[in-house]
Design a protein around this motif. Structure first.
Motif, PDB file in Angstrom:
ATOM      1  N   LYS A  51       0.815  -1.224   0.000  1.00 23.54           N
ATOM      2  CA  LYS A  51       0.000   0.000   0.000  1.00 23.54           C
ATOM      3  C   LYS A  51       0.847   1.272   0.000  1.00 23.54           C
ATOM      4  O   LYS A  51       0.312   2.360  -0.212  1.00 23.54           O
ATOM      5  CB  LYS A  51      -0.947  -0.016   1.196  1.00 23.54           C
ATOM      6  N   SER A  52       2.148   1.128   0.271  1.00 23.93           N
ATOM      7  CA  SER A  52       3.005   2.322   0.233  1.00 23.93           C
ATOM      8  C   SER A  52       3.195   2.795  -1.211  1.00 23.93           C
ATOM      9  O   SER A  52       3.655   3.907  -1.453  1.00 23.93           O
ATOM     10  CB  SER A  52       4.364   2.018   0.873  1.00 23.93           C
ATOM     11  N   LEU A  53       2.847   1.926  -2.160  1.00 28.32           N
ATOM     12  CA  LEU A  53       2.955   2.297  -3.581  1.00 28.32           C
ATOM     13  C   LEU A  53       1.654   2.976  -4.002  1.00 28.32           C
ATOM     14  O   LEU A  53       0.597   2.687  -3.439  1.00 28.32           O
ATOM     15  CB  LEU A  53       3.170   1.044  -4.439  1.00 28.32           C
ATOM     16  N   ALA A  54       1.754   3.810  -4.985  1.00 28.78           N
ATOM     17  CA  ALA A  54       0.544   4.498  -5.435  1.00 28.78           C
ATOM     18  C   ALA A  54      -0.335   3.563  -6.283  1.00 28.78           C
ATOM     19  O   ALA A  54      -1.509   3.839  -6.516  1.00 28.78           O
ATOM     20  CB  ALA A  54       0.931   5.732  -6.237  1.00 28.78           C
ATOM     21  N   ASN A  55       0.241   2.434  -6.713  1.00 24.45           N
ATOM     22  CA  ASN A  55      -0.482   1.534  -7.631  1.00 24.45           C
ATOM     23  C   ASN A  55      -1.795   1.031  -7.035  1.00 24.45           C
ATOM     24  O   ASN A  55      -1.832   0.657  -5.868  1.00 24.45           O
ATOM     25  CB  ASN A  55       0.377   0.298  -7.932  1.00 24.45           C
ATOM     26  N   PRO A  56      -2.847   0.988  -7.824  1.00 27.98           N
ATOM     27  CA  PRO A  56      -4.103   0.457  -7.306  1.00 27.98           C
ATOM     28  C   PRO A  56      -4.012  -1.055  -7.087  1.00 27.98           C
ATOM     29  O   PRO A  56      -3.263  -1.740  -7.781  1.00 27.98           O
ATOM     30  CB  PRO A  56      -5.106   0.776  -8.416  1.00 27.98           C
ATOM     31  N   ILE A  57      -4.760  -1.531  -6.113  1.00 33.14           N
ATOM     32  CA  ILE A  57      -4.810  -2.980  -5.846  1.00 33.14           C
ATOM     33  C   ILE A  57      -6.101  -3.555  -6.438  1.00 33.14           C
ATOM     34  O   ILE A  57      -6.138  -4.677  -6.936  1.00 33.14           O
ATOM     35  CB  ILE A  57      -4.739  -3.241  -4.314  1.00 33.14           C
ATOM     36  N   GLU A  58      -7.124  -2.730  -6.407  1.00 31.85           N
ATOM     37  CA  GLU A  58      -8.449  -3.159  -6.872  1.00 31.85           C
ATOM     38  C   GLU A  58      -8.385  -3.736  -8.300  1.00 31.85           C
ATOM     39  O   GLU A  58      -7.809  -3.118  -9.202  1.00 31.85           O
ATOM     40  CB  GLU A  58      -9.389  -1.948  -6.844  1.00 31.85           C
ATOM     41  N   GLY A  59      -8.963  -4.928  -8.451  1.00 28.04           N
ATOM     42  CA  GLY A  59      -9.051  -5.535  -9.778  1.00 28.04           C
ATOM     43  C   GLY A  59      -7.775  -6.180 -10.275  1.00 28.04           C
ATOM     44  O   GLY A  59      -7.764  -6.783 -11.347  1.00 28.04           O
ATOM     45  N   ARG A  60      -6.687  -6.060  -9.514  1.00 24.64           N
ATOM     46  CA  ARG A  60      -5.404  -6.638  -9.975  1.00 24.64           C
ATOM     47  C   ARG A  60      -5.337  -8.140  -9.715  1.00 24.64           C
ATOM     48  O   ARG A  60      -5.957  -8.632  -8.770  1.00 24.64           O
ATOM     49  CB  ARG A  60      -4.222  -6.001  -9.234  1.00 24.64           C
ATOM     50  N   GLN A  61      -4.554  -8.814 -10.517  1.00 23.90           N
ATOM     51  CA  GLN A  61      -4.279 -10.241 -10.289  1.00 23.90           C
ATOM     52  C   GLN A  61      -3.201 -10.331  -9.227  1.00 23.90           C
ATOM     53  O   GLN A  61      -2.069  -9.889  -9.449  1.00 23.90           O
ATOM     54  CB  GLN A  61      -3.739 -10.899 -11.565  1.00 23.90           C
ATOM     55  N   ALA A  62      -3.563 -10.871  -8.051  1.00 25.49           N
ATOM     56  CA  ALA A  62      -2.571 -11.033  -6.984  1.00 25.49           C
ATOM     57  C   ALA A  62      -2.351 -12.515  -6.741  1.00 25.49           C
ATOM     58  O   ALA A  62      -3.311 -13.294  -6.706  1.00 25.49           O
ATOM     59  CB  ALA A  62      -3.053 -10.364  -5.704  1.00 25.49           C
ATOM     60  N   VAL A  63      -1.099 -12.898  -6.594  1.00 31.08           N
ATOM     61  CA  VAL A  63      -0.786 -14.295  -6.281  1.00 31.08           C
ATOM     62  C   VAL A  63      -0.011 -14.323  -4.967  1.00 31.08           C
ATOM     63  O   VAL A  63       0.954 -13.566  -4.784  1.00 31.08           O
ATOM     64  CB  VAL A  63       0.028 -14.959  -7.418  1.00 31.08           C
ATOM     65  N   VAL A  64      -0.481 -15.164  -4.047  1.00 28.07           N
ATOM     66  CA  VAL A  64       0.208 -15.352  -2.772  1.00 28.07           C
ATOM     67  C   VAL A  64       0.836 -16.740  -2.800  1.00 28.07           C
ATOM     68  O   VAL A  64       0.146 -17.723  -3.072  1.00 28.07           O
ATOM     69  CB  VAL A  64      -0.781 -15.260  -1.584  1.00 28.07           C
ATOM     70  N   VAL A  65       2.128 -16.829  -2.552  1.00 33.60           N
ATOM     71  CA  VAL A  65       2.775 -18.139  -2.461  1.00 33.60           C
ATOM     72  C   VAL A  65       2.947 -18.441  -0.966  1.00 33.60           C
ATOM     73  O   VAL A  65       3.704 -17.760  -0.278  1.00 33.60           O
ATOM     74  CB  VAL A  65       4.130 -18.166  -3.195  1.00 33.60           C
ATOM     75  N   GLY A  66       2.209 -19.415  -0.481  1.00 34.06           N
ATOM     76  CA  GLY A  66       2.207 -19.760   0.952  1.00 34.06           C
ATOM     77  C   GLY A  66       0.800 -19.657   1.495  1.00 34.06           C
ATOM     78  O   GLY A  66       0.045 -18.755   1.112  1.00 34.06           O
ATOM     79  N   ARG A  67       0.441 -20.602   2.374  1.00 31.76           N
ATOM     80  CA  ARG A  67      -0.919 -20.610   2.920  1.00 31.76           C
ATOM     81  C   ARG A  67      -0.897 -20.842   4.430  1.00 31.76           C
ATOM     82  O   ARG A  67      -1.762 -21.501   4.986  1.00 31.76           O
ATOM     83  CB  ARG A  67      -1.758 -21.687   2.234  1.00 31.76           C
ATOM     84  N   SER A  68       0.152 -20.327   5.102  1.00 34.67           N
ATOM     85  CA  SER A  68       0.186 -20.516   6.553  1.00 34.67           C
ATOM     86  C   SER A  68      -0.876 -19.632   7.201  1.00 34.67           C
ATOM     87  O   SER A  68      -1.344 -18.649   6.609  1.00 34.67           O
ATOM     88  CB  SER A  68       1.575 -20.170   7.109  1.00 34.67           C
ATOM     89  N   VAL A  69      -1.221 -19.994   8.438  1.00 34.84           N
ATOM     90  CA  VAL A  69      -2.261 -19.246   9.154  1.00 34.84           C
ATOM     91  C   VAL A  69      -1.767 -17.853   9.535  1.00 34.84           C
ATOM     92  O   VAL A  69      -2.548 -16.907   9.592  1.00 34.84           O
ATOM     93  CB  VAL A  69      -2.691 -20.046  10.424  1.00 34.84           C
ATOM     94  N   ILE A  70      -0.456 -17.725   9.781  1.00 35.49           N
ATOM     95  CA  ILE A  70       0.017 -16.405  10.232  1.00 35.49           C
ATOM     96  C   ILE A  70       0.410 -15.480   9.081  1.00 35.49           C
ATOM     97  O   ILE A  70       0.475 -14.280   9.252  1.00 35.49           O
ATOM     98  CB  ILE A  70       1.171 -16.478  11.258  1.00 35.49           C
TER      99      ILE A  70
END
Ligand code: NDP
Length: 295
Positions: free
Chosen positions: A150-169
């Motif tokens: 979020k420190s970047l000005a780039n919008p997040i809405e509608g973007r393709q985001a990929v998370v590598v990792g599925r830990s609870v924390i």
């Protein structure tokens, strides 16, 4: 073109400045935020982490109480200490240092922390609230990774985001936070087939796999924003061939930096923000306790 380097140390200092202002105002109303950190036994990494928490808490005028317990404490004894802290009105937040001695169950102890004092955000109540998009104490590392993004000005809405990792924390809460910001989210894990095919679709790639150097140029498309949560101490060689310990992430920085539009370095990216987020949660817990002690 070189990518934009997301400087976690600068972001953390900004965050601490904001926390200091909030603490000043709370103190003027007679509220002294206090973080209780429970450490059971001696683990060098946990001790170093506790020292850095104490230092940062003090720089934000937050009281820090390290509760040191003997490694042979019984589960009933540890639960009794947690209950005492739960009901102590001078304590705003409680966190549990890991790892624990083998006879103790981290899940059991973490779930015993009162949800309103669960400043690591690892209890079922806070994770459930996060899932429902309600106000929650959010797991600190996931919050830190989001703050970098979020420190970047780039919008997040509608973007393709990929998370590598599925830990609870880290991985799961991060995916929920991205969803909350209206990204389209894919979660990858150790059983994912064709990882690089999926990660190459990402406009935002968040990596929390706990595997040094897992993500390289072959996983990233040009212009992608890459947030590396991984942190590892590995042996490397100096130019004279002598071994040296180095801190690296889950991303092969040099390769990926040549392609990404923005990237977090390791060290100096997500890491410095994690304790700031813990302190932020402590202040939020203190504020809420003041507004509604029954909540
Ligand atoms: P975990 O080991 O709990 O989880 C790792 C996740 O990555 C798992 O979901 C695992 O999948 C997945 N994974 C492992 N190998 C692969 C692979 N080859 N391909 C795709 N996915 C894979 O780690 P954490 O979430 O606790 O931490 C992740 C990283 O973040 C670590 O490097 C840790 O040191 C770092 N960290 C950094 C912090 C900071 O302050 N910067 C704080 C906390 C953690 P599966 O579920 O299938 O096993």
């Amino acid at each position: 073109m070189s990518p934009y380097l997301i400087n976690g140390s600068i972001l953390a200092e900004r965050q601490r400045e904001q926390i200091r202002n909030e603490v000043r105002s709370l103190r003027s109303e007679g509220v002294l935020p206090c973080l209780a950190a429970i450490r059971i036994g001696e683990d060098p990494a946990a001790s170093a982490y506790a020292r850095s928490q104490a230092r940062e808490a003090s720089s934000c005028q937050i009281e820090y109480r390290l509760v040191e317990l003997q490694p042979d404490i019984l589960v009933t004894g540890a639960l009794a200490v947690i209950e005492e802290l739960n009901t102590d009105p001078s304590i705003s937040g409680i966190m549990l240092h890991l790892p624990l001695p083998a006879h103790l169950d981290a899940f059991l102890l973490q779930q015993a922390i009162a949800p309103r004092k669960d400043v690591e955000g690892v209890g079922a109540t806070n994770l459930g609230l996060l899932l429902m998009g309600r106000k929650a104490l959010v797991p600190c590392t996931a919050a830190a990774a989001m703050a970098c993004l979020k420190s970047l000005a780039n919008p997040i809405e509608g973007r393709q985001a990929v998370v590598v990792g599925r830990s609870v924390i880290v991985g799961k809460p991060l995916a929920l936070l991205l969803l909350e910001s209206h990204a389209t989210v894919t979660i990858c894990h150790s059983r994912t087939r064709n990882l690089s095919e999926l990660t190459r679709r990402a406009e935002i790639l968040m990596v929390a796999a706990g595997r040094p150097g897992l993500i390289g140029a072959e996983h990233v498309s040009p212009g992608c924003i890459v947030i590396d949560v991984g942190i590892h101490r590995v042996e490397s060689k100096q130019s004279d061939g002598k071994p040296i310990m180095k801190t690296v992430g889950d991303v092969r920085f040099d390769e990926v930096a040549a392609i990404a539009s923005a990237i977090t370095p390791v060290p100096g990216g997500v890491g410095p923000l994690t304790v700031a987020m813990l302190l932020e949660n402590t202040v939020r817990a203190a504020k809420r306790e003041k507004q509604d002690p029954r909540a």
